[in-house]
Design a protein around this motif. Sequence first.
Motif, short mmCIF file in Angstrom:
data_model
loop_
_atom_site.label_atom_id
_atom_site.label_comp_id
_atom_site.label_asym_id
_atom_site.label_seq_id
_atom_site.Cartn_x
_atom_site.Cartn_y
_atom_site.Cartn_z
N THR A 154 -4.07 4.22 1.47
CA THR A 154 -3.44 5.39 2.06
C THR A 154 -2.00 5.01 2.38
OG1 THR A 154 -3.91 4.84 4.39
CG2 THR A 154 -5.64 5.98 3.15
N THR A 155 -1.23 5.96 2.86
CA THR A 155 0.16 5.66 3.20
C THR A 155 0.25 4.71 4.39
OG1 THR A 155 0.23 7.65 4.57
CG2 THR A 155 1.04 7.83 2.30
N ARG A 156 -0.83 4.62 5.19
CA ARG A 156 -0.81 3.80 6.40
C ARG A 156 -1.62 2.52 6.32
NH1 ARG A 156 -1.15 7.72 11.73
NH2 ARG A 156 0.79 8.88 11.37
N SER A 157 -2.58 2.46 5.43
CA SER A 157 -3.47 1.30 5.45
C SER A 157 -4.01 0.99 4.06
CB SER A 157 -4.64 1.54 6.41
OG SER A 157 -5.47 2.58 5.92
N HIS A 181 -6.05 -8.51 0.68
CA HIS A 181 -7.03 -8.31 1.75
C HIS A 181 -6.62 -9.04 3.02
CE1 HIS A 181 -10.65 -7.98 4.03
NE2 HIS A 181 -10.94 -9.26 3.91
N ARG A 182 -6.20 -10.27 2.87
CA ARG A 182 -5.84 -11.07 4.04
C ARG A 182 -4.65 -10.47 4.78
NH1 ARG A 182 -5.69 -15.43 1.53
NH2 ARG A 182 -3.47 -15.59 1.10
N ARG A 183 -3.67 -9.96 4.02
CA ARG A 183 -2.46 -9.40 4.61
C ARG A 183 -2.57 -7.90 4.90
NH1 ARG A 183 0.34 -13.30 6.94
NH2 ARG A 183 0.99 -14.96 5.51
N ARG A 184 -3.68 -7.31 4.42
CA ARG A 184 -3.94 -5.89 4.66
C ARG A 184 -2.84 -4.99 4.13
NH1 ARG A 184 -6.27 -6.32 10.88
NH2 ARG A 184 -8.02 -7.69 10.37
N GLY A 185 -2.28 -5.39 3.01
CA GLY A 185 -1.26 -4.55 2.40
C GLY A 185 -0.63 -5.23 1.20
N PHE A 186 -0.09 -4.43 0.30
CA PHE A 186 0.51 -4.95 -0.92
C PHE A 186 1.86 -5.59 -0.65
CE2 PHE A 186 -2.77 -2.22 -2.38
CZ PHE A 186 -3.15 -2.67 -3.64
N ALA A 187 2.67 -4.96 0.20
CA ALA A 187 4.00 -5.50 0.49
C ALA A 187 3.90 -6.83 1.23
CB ALA A 187 4.81 -4.49 1.31
N ALA A 188 2.97 -6.89 2.19
CA ALA A 188 2.80 -8.14 2.94
C ALA A 188 2.31 -9.26 2.03
CB ALA A 188 1.85 -7.93 4.10
N ALA A 189 1.38 -8.93 1.13
CA ALA A 189 0.88 -9.94 0.19
C ALA A 189 2.00 -10.39 -0.74
CB ALA A 189 -0.29 -9.37 -0.62
N ALA A 190 2.83 -9.45 -1.17
CA ALA A 190 3.95 -9.80 -2.04
C ALA A 190 4.89 -10.76 -1.35
CB ALA A 190 4.70 -8.53 -2.45
#
Length: 310
Positions: free
Chosen positions: A54-57, A16-25
């Motif tokens: 989604t593919t964007r968010s 949630h904080r990074r708004r994405g799985f890759a960023a959180a990883a």
Amino acid sequence: MDRQLLPHLAIVLAVHRRRGFAAAAGELGMSASAVSHAVRAVEEQLGQPLFARTTRSVRLTEAGEAFLHTLAPAMAEIADAVDGFGASFGRVGGVLRINAPHVALPMAVTPLVAEMSRRHPDVEVEVTSEDGLADIVAGGYDAGVRLGHTVAQDMVAVRLTPPFKAIVVASPAYLASAGTPRNVGALARHNCIGFRFVTSGGTYAWDLLDRKAHVSVEVKGTVRVTNALYARDLALAGIGIAYIFEPLVRAELADGRLRQVLPQSAFEEPGLFLYFPRRAAQAPKLRAFVDLAKDMLGLATAGARPGSRE
């Protein structure tokens, strides 16, 4: 609840904080597939999807918002308990997460972070820069920075800057070419550098004074930005007229690279404040940051705005 899910909860917050799985990883030093697996495990346990992908968010579902509204404070209390134990032995440590708008970085945040690093090297300060009104509790932040009038009444607020003015500026080259507006209405005939909020998509109307009355002015021009600091750069390049906080262009005004337009229409802002939930006020890492802010800026925090403050 399955105790094996406990380590996954921090991963949910990071997504949630990074708004994405890759960023959180990247933050957690994990693979994106491991992050996805952890989130899926929590969703299966709850029986509800936490994120709409989604593919964007990646954004929270309604169930996700409700879950994180409860989860984030609980996780923060656990982190504070661990940090507090270390502080009882004279060590202030942990990760201090701050959410701040871009304009606040040079005005207040950067000098504080620099001094924090010198005084408390065991504290890792992480600054997220975004110009929307973030929910710092759901986002897993320890504190945020906002203009005083936008801080919720149930938050503790600590003043970071004195009040300052929002002013209108342009380069001498632009004014020589397009002329100098003599009143607020004349801005409609000029190329004004607009500002758009990334989160909401809305455009910002300039707060000005017109014959001493507050007005919100919708402006038009050939350029719109999402970072007010870039509006300053465009004004310096002679593109058009910019609306910006006076401390950010003080040097440029002093050396003549920019000129203030409509000085009688400048609007006074209450200043920047650090804010956080009352329950977080005694966390050693945040306490150290607050004490440092008071030491560096030497500003009384009482009476500047109604509500809770220090």
